[in-house]
Design a protein around this motif. Sequence first.
Motif, PDB file in Angstrom:
ATOM      1  N   ASP A  55       0.904  -1.354   0.366  1.00  0.00           N
ATOM      2  CA  ASP A  55      -0.142  -0.354  -0.178  1.00  0.00           C
ATOM      3  C   ASP A  55       0.658   1.264  -0.270  1.00  0.00           C
ATOM      4  O   ASP A  55       0.977   2.610   0.576  1.00  0.00           O
ATOM      5  CB  ASP A  55      -0.884  -0.109   0.891  1.00  0.00           C
ATOM      6  N   LEU A  56       2.029   1.368  -0.532  1.00  0.00           N
ATOM      7  CA  LEU A  56       2.725   2.507  -1.138  1.00  0.00           C
ATOM      8  C   LEU A  56       2.052   3.193  -2.044  1.00  0.00           C
ATOM      9  O   LEU A  56       2.104   2.818  -3.106  1.00  0.00           O
ATOM     10  CB  LEU A  56       4.399   1.722  -0.961  1.00  0.00           C
ATOM     11  N   ARG A  57       2.297   4.795  -2.069  1.00  0.00           N
ATOM     12  CA  ARG A  57       1.877   5.416  -3.174  1.00  0.00           C
ATOM     13  C   ARG A  57       3.371   5.096  -3.948  1.00  0.00           C
ATOM     14  O   ARG A  57       4.568   5.501  -3.645  1.00  0.00           O
ATOM     15  CB  ARG A  57       1.408   7.058  -2.643  1.00  0.00           C
ATOM     16  N   PRO A  58       2.638   5.871  -4.964  1.00  0.00           N
ATOM     17  CA  PRO A  58       4.149   6.319  -5.931  1.00  0.00           C
ATOM     18  C   PRO A  58       4.903   7.331  -5.516  1.00  0.00           C
ATOM     19  O   PRO A  58       4.684   8.460  -5.284  1.00  0.00           O
ATOM     20  CB  PRO A  58       3.419   6.729  -7.695  1.00  0.00           C
ATOM     21  N   GLY A  59       6.513   7.566  -5.738  1.00  0.00           N
ATOM     22  CA  GLY A  59       7.297   8.555  -5.723  1.00  0.00           C
ATOM     23  C   GLY A  59       9.200   7.329  -5.229  1.00  0.00           C
ATOM     24  O   GLY A  59       8.456   6.346  -5.181  1.00  0.00           O
ATOM     25  N   THR A  60       9.709   8.397  -4.412  1.00  0.00           N
ATOM     26  CA  THR A  60      10.753   8.399  -3.980  1.00  0.00           C
ATOM     27  C   THR A  60      11.131   7.911  -2.708  1.00  0.00           C
ATOM     28  O   THR A  60      10.656   8.430  -2.145  1.00  0.00           O
ATOM     29  CB  THR A  60      11.883   9.392  -4.736  1.00  0.00           C
ATOM     30  N   TYR A  61      11.969   7.087  -2.609  1.00  0.00           N
ATOM     31  CA  TYR A  61      12.124   6.321  -1.299  1.00  0.00           C
ATOM     32  C   TYR A  61      12.686   5.795  -1.153  1.00  0.00           C
ATOM     33  O   TYR A  61      13.748   5.341  -2.041  1.00  0.00           O
ATOM     34  CB  TYR A  61      11.212   4.694  -0.979  1.00  0.00           C
ATOM     35  N   VAL A  62      13.600   5.824   0.399  1.00  0.00           N
ATOM     36  CA  VAL A  62      14.587   4.786   0.916  1.00  0.00           C
ATOM     37  C   VAL A  62      14.109   3.506   1.802  1.00  0.00           C
ATOM     38  O   VAL A  62      13.149   3.949   2.328  1.00  0.00           O
ATOM     39  CB  VAL A  62      15.263   6.439   1.837  1.00  0.00           C
ATOM     40  N   VAL A  63      14.512   3.094   1.540  1.00  0.00           N
ATOM     41  CA  VAL A  63      14.650   2.016   1.894  1.00  0.00           C
ATOM     42  C   VAL A  63      15.914   1.526   3.147  1.00  0.00           C
ATOM     43  O   VAL A  63      17.127   1.127   3.058  1.00  0.00           O
ATOM     44  CB  VAL A  63      14.560   0.720   1.194  1.00  0.00           C
ATOM     45  N   THR A  64      15.354   1.441   4.485  1.00  0.00           N
ATOM     46  CA  THR A  64      16.217   0.773   5.404  1.00  0.00           C
ATOM     47  C   THR A  64      16.369  -0.612   6.079  1.00  0.00           C
ATOM     48  O   THR A  64      15.488  -0.569   6.675  1.00  0.00           O
ATOM     49  CB  THR A  64      16.190   1.937   6.238  1.00  0.00           C
ATOM     50  N   PHE A  65      17.026  -1.566   6.553  1.00  0.00           N
ATOM     51  CA  PHE A  65      17.395  -2.754   6.952  1.00  0.00           C
ATOM     52  C   PHE A  65      17.524  -2.756   8.169  1.00  0.00           C
ATOM     53  O   PHE A  65      19.504  -1.804   8.113  1.00  0.00           O
ATOM     54  CB  PHE A  65      17.948  -4.016   5.657  1.00  0.00           C
ATOM     55  N   THR A  66      18.032  -3.534   9.384  1.00  0.00           N
ATOM     56  CA  THR A  66      18.257  -2.727  10.041  1.00  0.00           C
ATOM     57  C   THR A  66      18.197  -4.288  11.118  1.00  0.00           C
ATOM     58  O   THR A  66      16.675  -4.803  11.545  1.00  0.00           O
ATOM     59  CB  THR A  66      18.141  -1.727  11.569  1.00  0.00           C
ATOM     60  N   LEU A  67      19.293  -4.605  11.769  1.00  0.00           N
ATOM     61  CA  LEU A  67      19.031  -5.849  12.137  1.00  0.00           C
ATOM     62  C   LEU A  67      20.272  -5.958  13.587  1.00  0.00           C
ATOM     63  O   LEU A  67      21.243  -5.528  12.661  1.00  0.00           O
ATOM     64  CB  LEU A  67      19.233  -7.299  11.824  1.00  0.00           C
ATOM     65  N   PRO A  68      20.359  -5.850  15.256  1.00  0.00           N
ATOM     66  CA  PRO A  68      20.808  -5.958  16.020  1.00  0.00           C
ATOM     67  C   PRO A  68      22.467  -6.901  15.206  1.00  0.00           C
ATOM     68  O   PRO A  68      22.206  -7.949  15.575  1.00  0.00           O
ATOM     69  CB  PRO A  68      20.909  -5.882  17.356  1.00  0.00           C
ATOM     70  N   GLY A  69      23.725  -6.258  15.859  1.00  0.00           N
ATOM     71  CA  GLY A  69      24.393  -7.635  15.205  1.00  0.00           C
ATOM     72  C   GLY A  69      25.246  -6.741  14.005  1.00  0.00           C
ATOM     73  O   GLY A  69      26.597  -7.862  13.538  1.00  0.00           O
ATOM     74  N   PHE A  70      24.708  -6.932  12.773  1.00  0.00           N
ATOM     75  CA  PHE A  70      24.704  -6.057  11.788  1.00  0.00           C
ATOM     76  C   PHE A  70      24.688  -5.117  11.251  1.00  0.00           C
ATOM     77  O   PHE A  70      23.994  -4.004  12.281  1.00  0.00           O
ATOM     78  CB  PHE A  70      23.471  -7.116  10.796  1.00  0.00           C
ATOM     79  N   GLN A  71      25.493  -4.996  10.206  1.00  0.00           N
ATOM     80  CA  GLN A  71      25.844  -3.108  10.240  1.00  0.00           C
ATOM     81  C   GLN A  71      24.794  -2.898   9.132  1.00  0.00           C
ATOM     82  O   GLN A  71      23.528  -4.080   8.310  1.00  0.00           O
ATOM     83  CB  GLN A  71      26.498  -3.230   8.993  1.00  0.00           C
ATOM     84  N   THR A  72      23.449  -1.392   8.892  1.00  0.00           N
ATOM     85  CA  THR A  72      23.250  -0.925   8.936  1.00  0.00           C
ATOM     86  C   THR A  72      22.720  -1.281   6.824  1.00  0.00           C
ATOM     87  O   THR A  72      24.049  -0.848   6.683  1.00  0.00           O
ATOM     88  CB  THR A  72      21.894   0.110   8.713  1.00  0.00           C
ATOM     89  N   PHE A  73      22.177  -1.851   5.650  1.00  0.00           N
ATOM     90  CA  PHE A  73      22.337  -1.280   4.648  1.00  0.00           C
ATOM     91  C   PHE A  73      20.742  -0.712   4.469  1.00  0.00           C
ATOM     92  O   PHE A  73      19.786  -0.579   4.856  1.00  0.00           O
ATOM     93  CB  PHE A  73      21.172  -3.111   4.072  1.00  0.00           C
ATOM     94  N   ARG A  74      21.620   0.033   3.428  1.00  0.00           N
ATOM     95  CA  ARG A  74      19.940   1.269   2.584  1.00  0.00           C
ATOM     96  C   ARG A  74      20.372   1.422   1.464  1.00  0.00           C
ATOM     97  O   ARG A  74      21.437   1.382   0.888  1.00  0.00           O
ATOM     98  CB  ARG A  74      20.729   2.554   3.415  1.00  0.00           C
ATOM     99  N   ARG A  75      19.001   1.547   1.443  1.00  0.00           N
ATOM    100  CA  ARG A  75      19.076   1.723  -0.458  1.00  0.00           C
ATOM    101  C   ARG A  75      18.346   2.811  -0.347  1.00  0.00           C
ATOM    102  O   ARG A  75      17.396   3.274  -0.114  1.00  0.00           O
ATOM    103  CB  ARG A  75      17.982   0.638  -1.611  1.00  0.00           C
ATOM    104  N   GLU A  76      19.027   4.329  -1.501  1.00  0.00           N
ATOM    105  CA  GLU A  76      18.272   4.858  -1.508  1.00  0.00           C
ATOM    106  C   GLU A  76      17.724   5.862  -2.807  1.00  0.00           C
ATOM    107  O   GLU A  76      18.490   4.636  -4.321  1.00  0.00           O
ATOM    108  CB  GLU A  76      19.318   6.707  -1.296  1.00  0.00           C
ATOM    109  N   ASN A  77      17.143   6.339  -3.233  1.00  0.00           N
ATOM    110  CA  ASN A  77      16.984   6.762  -4.350  1.00  0.00           C
ATOM    111  C   ASN A  77      16.136   5.936  -5.314  1.00  0.00           C
ATOM    112  O   ASN A  77      16.099   4.988  -6.332  1.00  0.00           O
ATOM    113  CB  ASN A  77      17.354   7.466  -4.963  1.00  0.00           C
ATOM    114  N   VAL A  78      15.041   4.749  -4.639  1.00  0.00           N
ATOM    115  CA  VAL A  78      14.526   3.981  -5.055  1.00  0.00           C
ATOM    116  C   VAL A  78      12.721   4.097  -5.636  1.00  0.00           C
ATOM    117  O   VAL A  78      11.646   5.019  -4.699  1.00  0.00           O
ATOM    118  CB  VAL A  78      14.083   3.257  -4.319  1.00  0.00           C
ATOM    119  N   GLU A  79      12.772   4.390  -7.398  1.00  0.00           N
ATOM    120  CA  GLU A  79      11.831   5.179  -7.482  1.00  0.00           C
ATOM    121  C   GLU A  79      10.131   3.995  -8.402  1.00  0.00           C
ATOM    122  O   GLU A  79      11.078   3.012  -8.594  1.00  0.00           O
ATOM    123  CB  GLU A  79      12.354   5.249  -8.871  1.00  0.00           C
TER     124      GLU A  79
END
Length: 95
Positions: A55-79
Amino acid sequence: MLPGVAHAQSAIAGVVRDTSGGVLPGVTVEASSDVLIEKVRSAVSDGQGQYKIVDLRPGTYVVTFTLPGFQTFRRENVELPSNFTSTINAEMRVG
Protein backbone atom coordinates in the motif's frame (compact mmCIF):
# COMPACT_ATOMS: atom_id res chain seq x y z
CA MET A 1 -20.58 -3.34 -12.75
CA LEU A 2 -17.10 -3.39 -11.20
CA PRO A 3 -15.99 -0.98 -8.48
CA GLY A 4 -13.32 1.49 -9.54
CA VAL A 5 -9.89 1.61 -7.94
CA ALA A 6 -9.32 4.91 -6.13
CA HIS A 7 -5.53 4.76 -6.14
CA ALA A 8 -3.12 2.33 -7.71
CA GLN A 9 -1.01 0.95 -4.89
CA SER A 10 2.55 -0.27 -5.07
CA ALA A 11 4.83 -2.36 -2.86
CA ILE A 12 8.46 -3.03 -2.03
CA ALA A 13 9.46 -6.63 -1.37
CA GLY A 14 12.52 -8.85 -1.30
CA VAL A 15 14.81 -11.16 0.63
CA VAL A 16 17.40 -10.28 3.28
CA ARG A 17 20.56 -12.40 3.50
CA ASP A 18 23.92 -12.26 5.24
CA THR A 19 27.19 -12.25 3.30
CA SER A 20 27.35 -16.07 3.34
CA GLY A 21 23.96 -16.27 1.60
CA GLY A 22 22.01 -17.33 4.69
CA VAL A 23 18.57 -15.77 5.11
CA LEU A 24 18.04 -13.30 7.95
CA PRO A 25 14.70 -13.40 9.80
CA GLY A 26 13.73 -10.54 12.10
CA VAL A 27 15.22 -7.70 10.05
CA THR A 28 13.31 -4.43 10.34
CA VAL A 29 12.78 -2.95 6.88
CA GLU A 30 11.63 0.67 6.62
CA ALA A 31 10.48 2.49 3.49
CA SER A 32 10.49 6.24 3.97
CA SER A 33 9.24 8.95 1.62
CA ASP A 34 7.65 12.39 1.67
CA VAL A 35 4.76 10.97 -0.40
CA LEU A 36 3.57 8.96 2.63
CA ILE A 37 1.33 10.72 5.14
CA GLU A 38 3.04 8.86 8.00
CA LYS A 39 6.49 9.30 6.30
CA VAL A 40 7.61 5.70 7.09
CA ARG A 41 6.15 2.23 6.63
CA SER A 42 7.87 -0.86 7.96
CA ALA A 43 7.86 -4.64 7.91
CA VAL A 44 9.92 -7.43 9.48
CA SER A 45 11.50 -10.24 7.47
CA ASP A 46 10.03 -13.68 8.08
CA GLY A 47 11.69 -17.06 8.67
CA GLN A 48 12.72 -17.24 4.99
CA GLY A 49 14.18 -13.71 5.08
CA GLN A 50 11.30 -12.37 2.98
CA TYR A 51 9.52 -9.08 3.58
CA LYS A 52 6.86 -7.01 1.84
CA ILE A 53 5.76 -3.43 2.46
CA VAL A 54 2.39 -2.86 0.79
CA ASP A 55 0.00 0.00 0.00
CA LEU A 56 2.74 2.45 -0.94
CA ARG A 57 2.12 5.54 -3.03
CA PRO A 58 4.18 6.10 -6.18
CA GLY A 59 7.29 8.19 -5.51
CA THR A 60 10.91 8.10 -4.40
CA TYR A 61 11.82 6.02 -1.35
CA VAL A 62 14.73 5.28 0.96
CA VAL A 63 14.71 1.65 2.14
CA THR A 64 16.63 0.85 5.33
CA PHE A 65 17.38 -2.61 6.77
CA THR A 66 18.39 -2.97 10.44
CA LEU A 67 19.19 -5.94 12.67
CA PRO A 68 21.21 -5.89 15.92
CA GLY A 69 24.71 -7.25 15.32
CA PHE A 70 24.69 -6.28 11.63
CA GLN A 71 25.61 -3.12 9.75
CA THR A 72 22.63 -1.11 8.54
CA PHE A 73 21.95 -1.55 4.83
CA ARG A 74 20.43 1.42 3.03
CA ARG A 75 19.16 1.84 -0.54
CA GLU A 76 18.39 5.41 -1.61
CA ASN A 77 16.48 6.90 -4.54
CA VAL A 78 14.23 3.90 -5.10
CA GLU A 79 11.73 5.05 -7.74
CA LEU A 80 8.40 3.32 -7.21
CA PRO A 81 5.90 3.67 -10.06
CA SER A 82 2.15 3.22 -9.74
CA ASN A 83 0.74 -0.31 -9.39
CA PHE A 84 4.16 -2.00 -9.22
CA THR A 85 6.11 -4.20 -6.80
CA SER A 86 9.78 -3.24 -6.67
CA THR A 87 12.19 -6.00 -5.60
CA ILE A 88 14.87 -4.76 -3.21
CA ASN A 89 17.08 -7.55 -1.86
CA ALA A 90 19.66 -6.82 0.83
CA GLU A 91 22.95 -8.39 1.87
CA MET A 92 23.85 -7.45 5.44
CA ARG A 93 27.33 -7.62 6.91
CA VAL A 94 28.13 -8.54 10.50
CA GLY A 95 29.17 -5.43 12.29
